[in-house]
Design an enzyme around this catalytic site. Sequence first.
Site, PDB file in Angstrom:
ATOM      1  N   GLU A 269       0.135  34.545  28.221  1.00 15.05           N
ATOM      2  CA  GLU A 269       1.541  34.803  27.902  1.00 15.05           C
ATOM      3  C   GLU A 269       2.204  33.686  27.094  1.00 15.05           C
ATOM      4  O   GLU A 269       3.332  33.289  27.389  1.00 15.05           O
ATOM      5  CB  GLU A 269       2.300  35.030  29.216  1.00 15.05           C
ATOM      6  N   HIS A 293       1.755  43.301  31.037  1.00 10.16           N
ATOM      7  CA  HIS A 293       1.647  42.143  31.933  1.00 10.16           C
ATOM      8  C   HIS A 293       2.109  40.859  31.227  1.00 10.16           C
ATOM      9  O   HIS A 293       2.956  40.124  31.754  1.00 10.16           O
ATOM     10  CB  HIS A 293       0.195  42.003  32.409  1.00 10.16           C
ATOM     11  N   GLU A 294       1.575  40.603  30.047  1.00 13.53           N
ATOM     12  CA  GLU A 294       1.934  39.356  29.350  1.00 13.53           C
ATOM     13  C   GLU A 294       3.413  39.373  28.947  1.00 13.53           C
ATOM     14  O   GLU A 294       4.091  38.345  29.015  1.00 13.53           O
ATOM     15  CB  GLU A 294       1.035  39.121  28.137  1.00 13.53           C
ATOM     16  N   HIS A 297       5.607  38.387  31.816  1.00 12.89           N
ATOM     17  CA  HIS A 297       5.672  36.937  32.042  1.00 12.89           C
ATOM     18  C   HIS A 297       6.857  36.282  31.317  1.00 12.89           C
ATOM     19  O   HIS A 297       7.263  35.173  31.676  1.00 12.89           O
ATOM     20  CB  HIS A 297       4.389  36.258  31.563  1.00 12.89           C
ATOM     21  N   GLU A 316       2.205  35.080  39.091  1.00 13.32           N
ATOM     22  CA  GLU A 316       1.344  36.254  38.868  1.00 13.32           C
ATOM     23  C   GLU A 316       1.692  37.448  39.757  1.00 13.32           C
ATOM     24  O   GLU A 316       1.617  38.587  39.298  1.00 13.32           O
ATOM     25  CB  GLU A 316      -0.128  35.861  39.011  1.00 13.32           C
ATOM     26  N   ASP A 375      -8.824  26.108  38.082  1.00 13.29           N
ATOM     27  CA  ASP A 375      -9.725  27.099  37.487  1.00 13.29           C
ATOM     28  C   ASP A 375     -10.753  27.602  38.503  1.00 13.29           C
ATOM     29  O   ASP A 375     -11.243  28.728  38.392  1.00 13.29           O
ATOM     30  CB  ASP A 375     -10.468  26.515  36.273  1.00 13.29           C
ATOM     31  N   TYR A 383      -2.303  37.498  42.477  1.00 10.52           N
ATOM     32  CA  TYR A 383      -1.841  38.648  41.702  1.00 10.52           C
ATOM     33  C   TYR A 383      -1.547  39.833  42.626  1.00 10.52           C
ATOM     34  O   TYR A 383      -0.442  40.357  42.665  1.00 10.52           O
ATOM     35  CB  TYR A 383      -2.922  39.100  40.700  1.00 10.52           C
TER      36      TYR A 383
HETATM   37  N1  BES Z   1      -1.575  33.650  32.764  1.00 12.99           N
HETATM   38  C1  BES Z   1      -2.665  34.525  32.976  1.00 12.99           C
HETATM   39  C2  BES Z   1      -3.975  33.965  32.511  1.00 12.99           C
HETATM   40  C3  BES Z   1      -4.338  32.636  33.130  1.00 12.99           C
HETATM   41  C4  BES Z   1      -4.113  32.387  34.473  1.00 12.99           C
HETATM   42  C5  BES Z   1      -4.911  31.663  32.360  1.00 12.99           C
HETATM   43  C6  BES Z   1      -4.448  31.147  35.006  1.00 12.99           C
HETATM   44  C7  BES Z   1      -5.237  30.445  32.903  1.00 12.99           C
HETATM   45  C8  BES Z   1      -5.007  30.184  34.236  1.00 12.99           C
HETATM   46  C9  BES Z   1      -2.440  35.892  32.325  1.00 12.99           C
HETATM   47  O1  BES Z   1      -1.120  36.315  32.355  1.00 12.99           O
HETATM   48  C10 BES Z   1      -3.202  36.914  33.112  1.00 12.99           C
HETATM   49  O2  BES Z   1      -2.955  37.025  34.276  1.00 12.99           O
HETATM   50  N2  BES Z   1      -4.089  37.650  32.467  1.00 12.99           N
HETATM   51  C11 BES Z   1      -4.823  38.729  33.099  1.00 12.99           C
HETATM   52  C12 BES Z   1      -4.196  40.040  32.707  1.00 12.99           C
HETATM   53  C13 BES Z   1      -4.177  41.106  33.749  1.00 12.99           C
HETATM   54  C14 BES Z   1      -3.737  40.682  35.119  1.00 12.99           C
HETATM   55  C15 BES Z   1      -3.410  42.316  33.282  1.00 12.99           C
HETATM   56  C16 BES Z   1      -6.264  38.632  32.634  1.00 12.99           C
HETATM   57  O3  BES Z   1      -6.597  37.679  31.905  1.00 12.99           O
HETATM   58  O4  BES Z   1      -7.082  39.466  32.983  1.00 12.99           O
HETATM   59 ZN    ZN Z   2      -0.498  36.842  34.351  1.00 17.98          ZN
END
Ligand code: BES
Ligand code: ZN
Length: 593
Positions: A269, A293-294, A297, A316, A375, A383
Amino acid sequence: MEYDAPMARPDPHSVTDDAQPRTRHLEWDARVDFGSKTLTATATLHFHAAAPVAGPLDLDTRGLTISRVTDLSGATLSFELGKEDPILGAPLRVNLPAGTTGVKLEYRTASDASALQWLEPAQTHGGKQPYLFSQCQAIHARSLVPCQDTPARRISYRASLDVPQGLVAVMGAAPRTSSTTTARTTFHFEMPQVIPPYLLAFAVGDLASKDLSPRSRVWSEPGLLDAAAWEFADVERHLAAAESLFGEYDWERFDLLVMPPSFPYGGMENPRLTFLTPTLLAGDRSMVNVVAHELAHSWTGNLVTNVNAEHFWLNEGFTVFAERRILEVLEGQEVAELHAALGRNDVDDAIARFTRAGTPELTCLRTKLEGIDPDEAFSVVPYEKGYLLLRALEGAAGRTRFDELLQSWLQAHRFGAVTTDDFLAHFEQHAPGLLAKVDALEWIDQPGIPANAPRAHSARLDALQKFKGQVPESSDASAWSPTEWQLYLEGSHGKLNADQLATLDARFSLSKAKNTEVHVGWLLLALSCGVTSVVPQVEAFVGKFGRMKYLKPLFTALHARADTKAGAKALFEKNRERMHPIAKQVIAGLLAK
Ligand code: BES
Ligand code: ZN
C-alpha cells in the site's frame, strides 16, 4: 558530550528513543548504480524542534557505509556505527551539540540491501532493461536510509533519484520535474503528507503509464500495460465505494504499479502508488480484491498506523474488514462472504501451524516481538483474526453504529500511530460495554479463535459443501467463480486419488488456470493427495513468481514429504540467486526446520 538518556523505546524493532529529537522531514538524493547494485546517497533529517541539550541521536541502519555526518550548516559531527544485529541492523549514534536542528548523512547502501531487489533484464517482462524496486515494510527502510525506522515517527520528504538514461523512476510521492543529461536522468519527488518510514517506496525500470481515471493511472512495463489497464479499469469505482464508507481520500492520487514477477507480496500500500504483483493480471478481473485491500490501507494503515509490528492487526485486521466492505458494495454480500470463508480456512490452518510449532502466543492479536523478526512472525492471523473481531463488534453494535465508531476512530488518529490500548480506550469511550460484549480482551491477548467468532453465511458456500472430496460434473461447476474453486480445492485436501484428480483436470483444466489462486490451489491439492506428478508444474511456477503467499505453502508441501524433500532444497538452490531478499530469507528458514 555523552549523557545517558533514559531509554524509552516506542518500538522493539527500532533504536528510536523518545528522549531524543524527532525526525519530521527527510531530504533524500540517491544515485542508482546498476553495475555495483548500490545507491550513493545523502539523507538530510530535519528535526521537529532543535535539540535542547547536547546528546546522542540514535538511528537505524542496515548494511550502510557512512562516510560523513554534518549538521545543517555543514559542521562535521562525530558518530559511531554499532555492531550489526541480524534482525535490527546496526545502530548509528550521532553526537549532537545543543541546538542542532538536523543532520546530513553521506553514505552508500550495501549490494544486498534488504529493501531492494536488483533485477537483470532477463528477469523483466521486456527483457531489455534492468529493474530495481524497494519494499520497506516492515523494517527494511533502514537499509536504504539511516532513519528513525519506526511508524512512531512520521516524516514528509523530498527526494531525487538519478538513474541511467532510458529508465523511468517512480515513487510513492508526487512527481516533480525531471532533468536529463546525455547519460543520466534525475527524477524529483515530493511527499507532503507525513508517512511512517516503511511507506518510503520507489521503482526504476522501463516503465510506461495509462490513465484509468482523473486521479488514477496504472504503471507497468510497456508490454503489460494494456492488460494492466483492462484488469484495473474499475479503480474509480473502488475509490468511490471506499470514500462513501470511510470518508474523503487524503492522498490525492491512487496510482498502481504492476511489479515484476518476483515481487514478494500480493500488494503493498505505498501511498499514492500501490505496488501490485503481476499475478493479479488474471484476464478476468477476479483478483481485484487485492486492489480494494491496498486502497483500504489509505485509511487503515497509512492514515492510522500501528505504532510498531506488535500491533500489526490494527493495520491488517482493519484493512481486511474495510476490503470486504468495499467488495460488498462492488460485488455484493455473497462475494464478500465467500472471501471471509476462505480467510477462515487460512487462519485455522495458520493457528494449527503455530500451535504445532510451539508458538501459540503468535496467534494473539497483540503480540510480543522483542527479538523476533517481523518477517518471520508474519502470518494471516492478524489479518483474519482481526477481521473476525471487527465483525463480532459490528454484529454486537449494529452496522450503523459500528460505521460511526470506525469513522470516529479514523478521525481521532488521522496521521497518527496507534496501540491496541488506544483501540480499547477509543471503543470503550464511544461505545461503553461493547468490547465486553464480545470478550474483546480474549481475542486480543489469548491464542486461537474464540468460540463466539462469527461464521460466514452464504447459499453458494452451502452449495459447495457436498462436493468436498468429490469430482463435480461439468454442469455442477461451470459457473463457479475462482473463489468458489479455491474453497472447493482447499476443502478436498487429502481426499482425492490420482484418477479423480486426472478427471478433475480433464474436465476443468485446473493445471492451466490463468488465475494463480486456482492454479496454486490445484497444485497444493494434488500434493496433499500424494500426487507428485505435478512437481514439474510447481517448479515452473516457483521459477516464475516470487509471491510469498504461494511460495510458502508450495515449499512447505514439498518439504513435508520424504519423496520431495530433497527436491525442495534443490529447487530453492536453483532459484535463490533470482529471489527477492525477503523471500530468500523466509524460504531458507522454512527449509531449515
Ligand atoms: N502491507 C501488506 C504487505 C506486507 C505486510 C508487506 C507486512 C510487508 C510486511 C499488504 O497490504 C498486504 O497485506 N498484502 C496482501 C494482500 C491481501 C491480504 C489481499 C498480500 O500480499 O497478499
Ligand atoms: Zn494489507
